[in-house]
Design a protein around this motif. Structure first.
Motif, short mmCIF file in Angstrom:
data_model
loop_
_atom_site.label_atom_id
_atom_site.label_comp_id
_atom_site.label_asym_id
_atom_site.label_seq_id
_atom_site.Cartn_x
_atom_site.Cartn_y
_atom_site.Cartn_z
N ARG A 1 105.26 15.07 40.94
CA ARG A 1 104.64 14.58 42.19
C ARG A 1 103.42 15.41 42.55
O ARG A 1 102.41 14.88 43.03
CB ARG A 1 105.66 14.60 43.32
N ALA A 2 103.49 16.72 42.31
CA ALA A 2 102.33 17.58 42.57
C ALA A 2 101.17 17.21 41.65
O ALA A 2 100.01 17.19 42.07
CB ALA A 2 102.72 19.04 42.40
N MET A 3 101.47 16.90 40.40
CA MET A 3 100.42 16.45 39.48
C MET A 3 99.79 15.15 39.99
O MET A 3 98.57 14.97 39.94
CB MET A 3 100.98 16.25 38.08
N ALA A 4 100.65 14.24 40.45
CA ALA A 4 100.15 12.96 40.95
C ALA A 4 99.22 13.15 42.15
O ALA A 4 98.25 12.40 42.34
CB ALA A 4 101.32 12.06 41.35
N GLU A 5 99.49 14.17 42.94
CA GLU A 5 98.64 14.47 44.10
C GLU A 5 97.22 14.78 43.65
O GLU A 5 96.25 14.50 44.36
CB GLU A 5 99.24 15.65 44.86
N LEU A 6 97.08 15.36 42.47
CA LEU A 6 95.77 15.75 41.96
C LEU A 6 95.05 14.62 41.24
O LEU A 6 93.86 14.73 40.95
CB LEU A 6 95.93 16.95 41.03
N PRO B 1 95.20 11.06 38.23
CA PRO B 1 95.74 10.65 36.92
C PRO B 1 95.22 11.47 35.75
O PRO B 1 95.76 11.38 34.65
CB PRO B 1 95.27 9.20 36.81
N GLU B 2 94.18 12.26 35.95
CA GLU B 2 93.57 13.00 34.85
C GLU B 2 94.45 14.19 34.45
O GLU B 2 95.33 14.61 35.19
CB GLU B 2 92.18 13.52 35.25
N PRO B 3 94.23 14.77 33.27
CA PRO B 3 94.92 16.01 32.90
C PRO B 3 94.67 17.09 33.93
O PRO B 3 93.55 17.22 34.45
CB PRO B 3 94.30 16.36 31.54
N GLN B 4 95.71 17.87 34.24
CA GLN B 4 95.61 18.86 35.31
C GLN B 4 95.92 20.26 34.79
O GLN B 4 96.77 20.44 33.92
CB GLN B 4 96.60 18.51 36.44
N LYS B 5 95.21 21.24 35.35
CA LYS B 5 95.47 22.64 35.02
C LYS B 5 96.80 23.07 35.61
O LYS B 5 97.16 22.69 36.72
CB LYS B 5 94.37 23.53 35.57
N ALA B 6 97.50 23.89 34.85
CA ALA B 6 98.80 24.37 35.31
C ALA B 6 98.67 25.13 36.63
O ALA B 6 99.50 24.99 37.53
CB ALA B 6 99.43 25.26 34.24
N GLY B 7 97.62 25.92 36.75
CA GLY B 7 97.44 26.69 37.98
C GLY B 7 97.21 25.82 39.19
O GLY B 7 97.68 26.13 40.29
N ASP B 8 96.48 24.71 39.02
CA ASP B 8 96.22 23.81 40.15
C ASP B 8 97.51 23.14 40.62
O ASP B 8 97.73 22.97 41.83
CB ASP B 8 95.20 22.74 39.74
N VAL B 9 98.35 22.76 39.68
CA VAL B 9 99.64 22.13 40.05
C VAL B 9 100.50 23.14 40.79
O VAL B 9 101.13 22.81 41.80
CB VAL B 9 100.37 21.60 38.81
N ALA B 10 100.52 24.38 40.33
CA ALA B 10 101.31 25.42 40.98
C ALA B 10 100.85 25.63 42.42
O ALA B 10 101.67 25.80 43.33
CB ALA B 10 101.21 26.72 40.19
N VAL C 1 99.44 23.44 44.42
CA VAL C 1 99.89 22.31 45.24
C VAL C 1 101.35 22.50 45.64
O VAL C 1 101.77 22.13 46.73
CB VAL C 1 99.69 20.98 44.48
N MET C 2 102.13 23.11 44.74
CA MET C 2 103.55 23.34 45.01
C MET C 2 103.79 24.63 45.80
O MET C 2 104.93 24.95 46.12
CB MET C 2 104.31 23.41 43.69
N HIS C 3 102.70 25.37 46.09
CA HIS C 3 102.79 26.66 46.79
C HIS C 3 103.67 27.64 46.00
O HIS C 3 104.51 28.35 46.56
CB HIS C 3 103.34 26.48 48.21
N ARG C 4 103.46 27.63 44.70
CA ARG C 4 104.18 28.54 43.80
C ARG C 4 103.17 29.25 42.90
O ARG C 4 102.01 28.83 42.80
CB ARG C 4 105.18 27.76 42.93
N GLU C 5 103.64 30.27 42.23
CA GLU C 5 102.85 30.93 41.21
C GLU C 5 103.00 30.19 39.88
O GLU C 5 104.04 29.57 39.63
CB GLU C 5 103.30 32.38 41.04
N SER C 6 101.98 30.26 39.05
CA SER C 6 102.03 29.58 37.75
C SER C 6 103.23 30.03 36.93
O SER C 6 103.87 29.23 36.24
CB SER C 6 100.75 29.82 36.96
N THR C 7 103.55 31.32 37.01
CA THR C 7 104.67 31.83 36.24
C THR C 7 106.00 31.24 36.70
O THR C 7 106.95 31.14 35.91
CB THR C 7 104.74 33.35 36.33
N GLN C 8 106.06 30.86 37.98
CA GLN C 8 107.30 30.31 38.51
C GLN C 8 107.56 28.89 38.01
O GLN C 8 108.72 28.50 37.79
CB GLN C 8 107.27 30.30 40.04
N PHE D 1 100.17 13.03 32.04
CA PHE D 1 101.32 12.13 31.97
C PHE D 1 101.31 11.38 30.64
O PHE D 1 100.25 11.00 30.14
CB PHE D 1 101.28 11.12 33.12
N THR D 2 102.50 11.14 30.10
CA THR D 2 102.59 10.37 28.85
C THR D 2 102.66 8.87 29.11
O THR D 2 102.63 8.09 28.15
CB THR D 2 103.83 10.79 28.04
#
Length: 406
Positions: free
Chosen positions: A328-333, A335-344, A346-353, A377-378
Motif C-alpha cells: 500500500r505504501a508503494m501504491a501511494e507513490l 505505479p512506477e518502480p520505487q526506491k526502497a528508502g522512499d517506501v520506508a 511513507v511507512m515512517h520506518r527505517e529502510s533496514t526495518q 509490482f509484478t
C-alpha cells in the motif's frame, strides 16, 4: 448478449479466440524446432513479463506447435519444490515422454539406455520413500547417479535427446513460473540444455517467468545470456489491442464502435488479460450487433470488481499485514518502480526495518527488482487495486521482544 456465445476467455492461462501481437515469438519458436531438427544449434527461449500478459497462453501455443511438428512435449509449472520433489516431477514427466517415443516392447538399445539413466536419476527419490517411481528398469551405473542434480539431469537429457533423435523426433521442455525454481534446479536445467546444444541434439527449452527471471538465469550460469534468447512480453500496442477485443466479437457478428474501443484501451492499457475480462463484461451488458462507448462505461464497475476478486485479491491474500502495508505504501507513490528508502519513509520506518518485508514480497512473486534499489509490482495496475482495497495506509506496530528478567 447471449452468455453462451461470449467469445472472451478471462480464465487464467486460457487461450483467446484470437491471438495477436505474439507473431515474433511464435516465429522464433518455429525456427528453433526446425533448426534443431536439422542438427543445427539455435538459442532456446525465456519469455518474461508481468502477470496477465499471456506468458502461459504463449507456452500453450508453443506446445500445440511442437506436437503438430511431432515433437514430444514436457511441460510443468515450477513451484517451490525441494530437490527430491523436483526429481520426482522430472522422472514422471520423462517416463511418459519415453513411452510415447516408443513402447517398451520396441525399445532399441538407445531407448533402454535412456530408461536406465532415468532410473538412476530417480534413485535419491526412492531412498526418500517416494512411491510410484519403480518401473522395473535397472538403473544405469555411472550416468544419472552422481548425486549432483546438474550432472544427473545432464545425463538424462543427453540420453533422451539421443533416443528422440533416433526416432526422428525432438523433445521440448516448457516450464512456467521459472522464477520459483530453486537456484540448484534452474542451474541444473541450464547446464543440461547447454550440453544438449553442444551435442546438437533435438532438445529445446522454453521457460516463462516474471521479469526477474533474466537476472536469475544470468546469476546461476554466466553463459545463459548466450544460451537463450530473451523475449519480454508487455501490453499490446494500440492496433493489436483493438484487434484482440474486436475480432472475437466480429466472429459472433458483433462490431465495436471506434470510441468504444478507445475507452476500452484507456481502461485496460492494452494488457491481454484485462482486455479479455473487459470484453467478457461488455458482452453481458451490450446488445447485438453493436457495442458502443456507453456499453463499455456501463461494464466498467463489474470489470473492476471481477479483476479485484479474481486477479488481484488472490495475490494479496497471501501477504501478511506488514507485507500488505508495504504494498500500500508503494501504491501511494505511484505505479512506477520505487526506491526502497522512499517506501520506508511513507511507512515512517527505517529502510533496514522493512528490508526483510521487501525481500519476502519479491520471494512471493508480488514484487520484482527492475534495477538495483528499486522494486515494482509484478501485476499491472496493482497500485490502483491497493488503493481500492485499502483506502488508508495502516502500518502494524513494531513488535518488540520482551526484555528478559534479570
Amino acid at each position: 448478449m447471449d452468455s453462451v456465445s461470449n467469445p472472451y476467455t478471462p480464465n487464467a492461462g486460457a487461450a483467446p479466440e484470437v491471438m495477436v501481437g505474439r507473431d515474433e515469438q511464435l516465429e522464433a519458436f518455429r525456427v528453433l524446432l526446425q533448426r534443431l531438427e536439422r542438427h543445427r544449434t539455435e538459442q532456446s527461449m525465456i519469455i518474461t513479463g508481468l502477470r496477465g500478459v499471456g506468458k502461459t497462453v504463449l507456452l500453450g501455443r508453443f506446445g500445440e506447435l511442437a506436437r503438430a511438428a511431432h515433437w514430444e512435449v514436457v511441460e510443468f509449472e515450477a513451484s517451490r519444490h525441494d530437490e527430491t520433489r523436483f526429481r520426482q516431477l522430472m522422472f514422471s514427466q520423462l517416463k511418459s515422454t519415453l513411452l510415447r517415443l516408443s513402447p517398451r516392447a520396441r525399445w532399441t538399445a538407445c531407448g533402454r539406455r535412456a530408461a536406465e539413466v532415468l532410473s538412476a536419476f530417480a534413485l535419491p527419490v526412492v531412498k526418500h520413500g517416494a512411491f510410484g517411481l519403480s518401473w522395473d528398469v535397472t538403473p544405469a551405473e555411472g550416468a544419472g547417479d552422481h548425486g549432483d542434480l546438474g550432472m544427473d539431469l545432464t545425463d538424462v537429457l543427453l540420453a533422451f535427446g539421443e533416443a528422440a533423435d533416433e526416432q526422428g523426433h525432438g523433445i521440448v521442455l516448457l516450464v512456467d513460473e521459472v522464477q520459483f525454481l530453486a537456484r540448484t534446479q534452474l542451474e541444473a536445467l541450464i547446464q543440461a540444455v547447454h550440453k544438449t546444444v553442444q551435442r546438437k541434439l533435438p532438445v529445446a527449452f522454453v521457460g516463462a517467468g516474471l521479469p526477474q527471471t533474466v537476472e536469475l538465469a544470468g546469476d546461476v550460469k554466466a553463459y545463459a545470456e548466450r544460451l537463450f534468447s530473451f523475449s519480454h512480453l508487455g501490453a499490446l500496442g494500440g492496433d493489436d489491442a483493438r484487434r484482440a477485443l474486436a475480432e472475437p466479437a466480429r466472429l459472433e457478428g458483433v462490431e465495436f464502435d471506434e470510441d468504444a474501443l478507445d475507452l476500452a484501451l484507456e481502461l485496460t492499457h492494452g494488457y491481454p488479460c484485462f482486455l479479455q475480462e473487459l470484453g467478457a463484461q461488455v458482452w453481458s451488458v451490450a446488445e447485438a450487433p453493436q457495442v458502443r462507448r456507453a456499453d463499455v462505461a456501463l461494464a466498467r464497475e463489474a470489470y473492476e470488481a471481477k479483476l479485484d476478486g479474481a486477479f488481484f485479491r488472490v495475490r494479496l491474500d497471501r501477504a501478511t499485514p506488514l507485507q500488505t502495508a508495504y504494498l500500500r505504501a508503494m501504491a501511494e507513490l505511484g505505479p512506477e518502480p520505487q526506491k526502497a528508502g522512499d517506501v520506508a519513509r511513507v511507512m515512517h520506518r527505517e529502510s533496514t526495518q522493512v528490508g526483510p518485508t521487501r525481500a519476502e514480497l519479491i520471494d512471493l512473486g508480488l514484487l520484482y527488482t527492475p534495477e538495483h534499489g528499486y522494486a515494482a509490482f509484478t501485476a499491472p495496475d496493482f497500485d490502483a487495486f491497493m488503493k481500492r482495497a485499502m483506502p488508508e495506509l495502516v502500518v502494524p506496530e513494531v513488535q518488540r521482544r520482551p526484555r528478559k528478567a534479570d
